[in-house]
Design a protein around this motif. Structure first.
Motif, short mmCIF file in Angstrom:
data_model
loop_
_atom_site.label_atom_id
_atom_site.label_comp_id
_atom_site.label_asym_id
_atom_site.label_seq_id
_atom_site.Cartn_x
_atom_site.Cartn_y
_atom_site.Cartn_z
N ALA A 173 -48.07 37.37 -11.70
CA ALA A 173 -47.90 36.06 -11.03
C ALA A 173 -48.57 36.19 -9.67
O ALA A 173 -47.98 35.87 -8.64
N THR A 207 -48.78 29.81 -1.41
CA THR A 207 -47.47 29.22 -1.06
C THR A 207 -47.41 28.88 0.42
O THR A 207 -46.93 27.81 0.80
N ASP A 220 -45.49 42.88 -4.04
CA ASP A 220 -46.52 42.03 -3.44
C ASP A 220 -47.24 42.84 -2.38
O ASP A 220 -46.67 43.75 -1.79
#
Ligand SMILES: Cc1cc2nc3c(=O)[nH]c(=O)nc-3n(C[C@H](O)[C@H](O)[C@H](O)COP(=O)(O)OP(=O)(O)OC[C@H]3O[C@@H](n4cnc5c(N)ncnc54)[C@H](O)[C@@H]3O)c2cc1C
Length: 665
Positions: free
Chosen positions: A202, A46, A35
């Motif tokens: 993702a 999130t 990430d």
């Protein structure tokens, strides 16, 4: 040396974190999760999530995913000791004929799938939400299984469990754009020393650009969604999440008596490298007006925070989770249309299973290949109800039926928590704490020291040097106290409770008697009346008089604690009549936080307003000296204490539980 992985997950938001965790269930698999370090002020989706888990009833498949997710989050929270998933229920209300028809449809889907749902009219709606103005509601649907959670805490819990199971989680200084190597493997950030056989994108709002760069564009449109956090006056206990279909907004209870409100917002595509993370003024003003109209029974609630985040739309509002068409060893998981928190766990588990077994049926409605290969521009449509056929689809086909039993989590190493008894007060200052309690975290250090000072025992449950549980026992009162968010730590405390029982904040077992928690935020507090009785702050030479009163009313149980006084963190407010202490109320102070305790008035002097005066004086002093928040427990349904607390401007905000040993056990 080349680092080789079997699979890499790009993006460790809630979905990527859950997937990484599920991929590690196959022990020999080498899993890498990457990430980018977030740009300041631009949270991932999130971090922006309102954390609502709603049995929306779009269709049986979607409902199954939400239910699987909720169960998994509940288990993971208890296993990893993060904030519990709160099953607060939800009330959907409609004022129009169209809204009422939508509720009919949802009710039919939920009934077919054996999910509890109850139609309610305006009167019952107002019973469920007494402070809300729902008189003009035409139809309501109450779903007790709806829940709320902290998405960021859950994401961290997944990553922690995944790393323990062997996954490599790596931050990168900037966005990663993987490249295909000859032979089909993937390399990362132009660095051929890190390669993986398969890749799952993702990356939330970044997914569209990553897939386009790989030559596999998919129909995705990032859009903004926004939310506000308000501080109601008075602070509120938990209530069912309210979805107002006509106003297109939701309001959910949040920790520390707050509430979070938001809507679907953005209807145009955003550029993830240039979007505005600041909330729109019109959104904030609209929310403040809507909430104060809806919650007409309460004074307007000040805003504490407002934020925006990026969600990802798909043309049919179903997610894209599965194989990328034409991309060998390439998978995607995005397009949650603003509902990714409630779906991440279920979809991530199904994706991990499908990658392992090659069986894709359980993900059929999310199959990215359902769209034509040429990507058309489309506008996000983020309203709550999903436009669908008037008749809901029939029962779920085989293979996608919801598993009814709870799904066991992968083993995450049960013995990793170590318990140790503290031997001295100085050890308390060396402890590293994880959040253990909604209201009492600021006081845990003080509680531990008090227990040691007064001859009690203090046991800490530590994991990797971080406190995950605190157990105070063996005090002269014979009642223990436990603070933990981890089920097996709580079970240990329950198994070892003494004759007086144990206080815990969660109902880990049935049979706990509720203890009420009252609180007030002093920024919004106004003194409720003139102090009429002679109330003042106690001096050290008042201690004998206070001790005499407390002993007379409570027995000698408090003697050891009183013997440790005076100490700067403890302040007593007392009422003296004819040279005799007739009422006292204590306040423990840690920075801006106060905890009121040991409040009593001599029986002969009750009914004169002394109790209210003592609490009022305590609040006044705390606020004048920079205090922000005060909390108190009220035991055994003590009506006098409750009334005095309410008169002094405190409100019921939650419950703890008193567990007692089973007789004869
Ligand atoms: C205001 C708001 C309220 C919401 N409320 C709810 C709710 O109540 N209930 C609900 O179900 N859903 C809600 N959602 C939606 C939910 O938050 C998202 O659907 C969900 O968090 C998506 O998770 P994710 O892991 O797919 O994406 P993200 O959390 O965005 O994670 C994607 C990650 O990929 C990383 N990344 C991106 N590009 C790259 C790259 N090139 N290289 C490396 N890393 C990259 C990012 O840094 C990020 O960490 C809300 C969203 C918002 C904005």
């Amino acid at each position: 040396m080349t680092e080789q992985f079997d699979i890499a997950v790009l993006g460790t938001g809630l979905f990527g974190a859950a997937l990484t965790y599920h991929l590690t269930r196959e022990p020999s698999r080498r899993v890498l999760a990457l990430d980018t370090i977030p740009e300041a002020g631009r949270p991932n989706s999130t971090a922006a999530s309102a954390g609502i888990l709603s049995v929306q009833g779009w269709d049986p498949w979607d409902l199954a995913i939400v239910r699987e997710s909720r169960e998994e989050y509940r288990e993971l929270a208890e296993e990893e000791g993060v904030e519990t998933v709160r099953c607060n229920g939800a009330l959907r209300v409609a004022r129009t004929e169209e809204g009422a028809r939508w509720l009919d449809r949802v009710e039919r889907v939920l009934a077919r799938e054996s999910t509890e749902a109850r139609r309610v009219g305006s009167a019952e709606s107002m019973e469920l939400l007494p402070f809300a103005d729902l008189e003009d509601v035409r139809a309501g649907l109450y779903t007790p299984d709806d829940a709320t959670m902290d998405a960021t805490a859950m994401q961290a819990a997944y990553l922690r469990a995944a790393v323990r199971a062997g996954a490599v989680v790596r931050p990168s200084a900037g966005p990663v754009f993987p490249e295909r190597l000859p032979g089909g493997r993937w390399q990362f950030g132009g660095d051929s020393s890190v390669v993986a056989d398969a890749l799952v994108v993702a990356a939330g709002a970044g997914s569209k650009a990553v897939l386009a760069a790989l030559g596999h564009p998919l129909p995705l449109a990032p859009f903004r969604a926004q939310a506000v956090r308000l501080r109601p006056r008075p602070l509120l206990p938990s209530f069912p999440t309210l979805h107002d279909l006509d106003l297109n907004l939701y309001v959910r209870p949040a920790s520390l008596g707050r509430l979070i409100a938001g809507d679907g917002t953005g209807t145009r595509e955003e550029d993830p490298s240039r979007w505005d993370p600041n909330p729109d003024r019109t959104f904030v003003e609209g929310m403040l007006t809507a909430v104060s109209d809806l919650f007409g029974g309460l004074p307007p609630a000040p805003m504490e925070a407002a934020w925006a985040g990026l969600c990802v739309a798909s043309p049919d509002r179903f997610p894209l989770v599965g194989r990328v068409p034409g991309g060998e060893g390439l998978y995607v998981a995005t397009g949650f249309n603003g509902f990714g928190t409630m779906r991440a766990a279920g979809l991530a588990r199904r994706l991990a299973d499908a990658i392992r077994t090659g069986r894709w049926e359980p993900l059929r409605p999310a199959d990215p290949s359902r769209f034509p290969s040429s990507v058309e521009q489309f506008d996000p449509r983020p309203e709550f109800p999903l436009e669908g056929p008037d008749e809901p689809p029939g029962p779920s086909p085989d293979g996608t039926a919801p598993p009814r039993a709870s799904i066991p989590l992968a083993s995450t190493g049960r013995d990793r928590v170590e318990n140790r008894l503290l031997s001295g007060i100085e050890e308390v200052d060396g402890l590293r704490w994880s959040p253990l309690s909604e209201w009492f975290d600021p006081f845990l250090r003080l509680f531990a020291k008090d227990a040691l000072r007064t001859g009690g025992n203090v046991e800490v449950a530590e994991e990797g040097g971080l406190v995950r549980g605190l157990f105070l026992f063996g005090s002269s009162e014979g009642v223990g106290s436990g603070f933990t968010r981890t089920r097996r730590v709580a079970e240990r405390y329950l198994d070892r409770m003494e004759r007086g029982g144990l206080y815990l904040e969660e109902p880990w077992r049935s049979g706990g008697e509720p203890v009420e928690v009252f609180a007030a935020n002093l920024r919004d507090w106004e003194s409720t009346g003139r102090i009429r009785n002679p109330v003042r702050i106690a001096r050290p030479d008042d201690l004998p008089g206070i001790r005499a009163l407390m002993r007379g009313e409570m027995g000698p149980g408090m003697d050891p604690w009183l013997a440790t006084l005076p100490r700067p963190e403890e302040t007593a407010f007392l009422c003296e009549i004819d040279g005799r202490v007739v009422g006292v109320s204590w306040l423990s102070r840690v920075g801006a936080y106060g905890r009121g305790h040991s409040f009593l008035v001599h029986p002969r002097f009750r009914g004169l307003g002394i109790g209210s005066d003592l609490l009022n004086a305590r609040m006044l002093w705390l606020r004048r000296t920079g205090g922000r928040q005060v909390v108190s427990e009220i035991y055994d349904g003590n009506v006098a204490s409750r009334t005095a607390a309410e008169r002094a401007g405190m409100a019921l905000v939650g419950r703890m539980f008193h567990f007692r040993p089973t007789p004869g056990a």
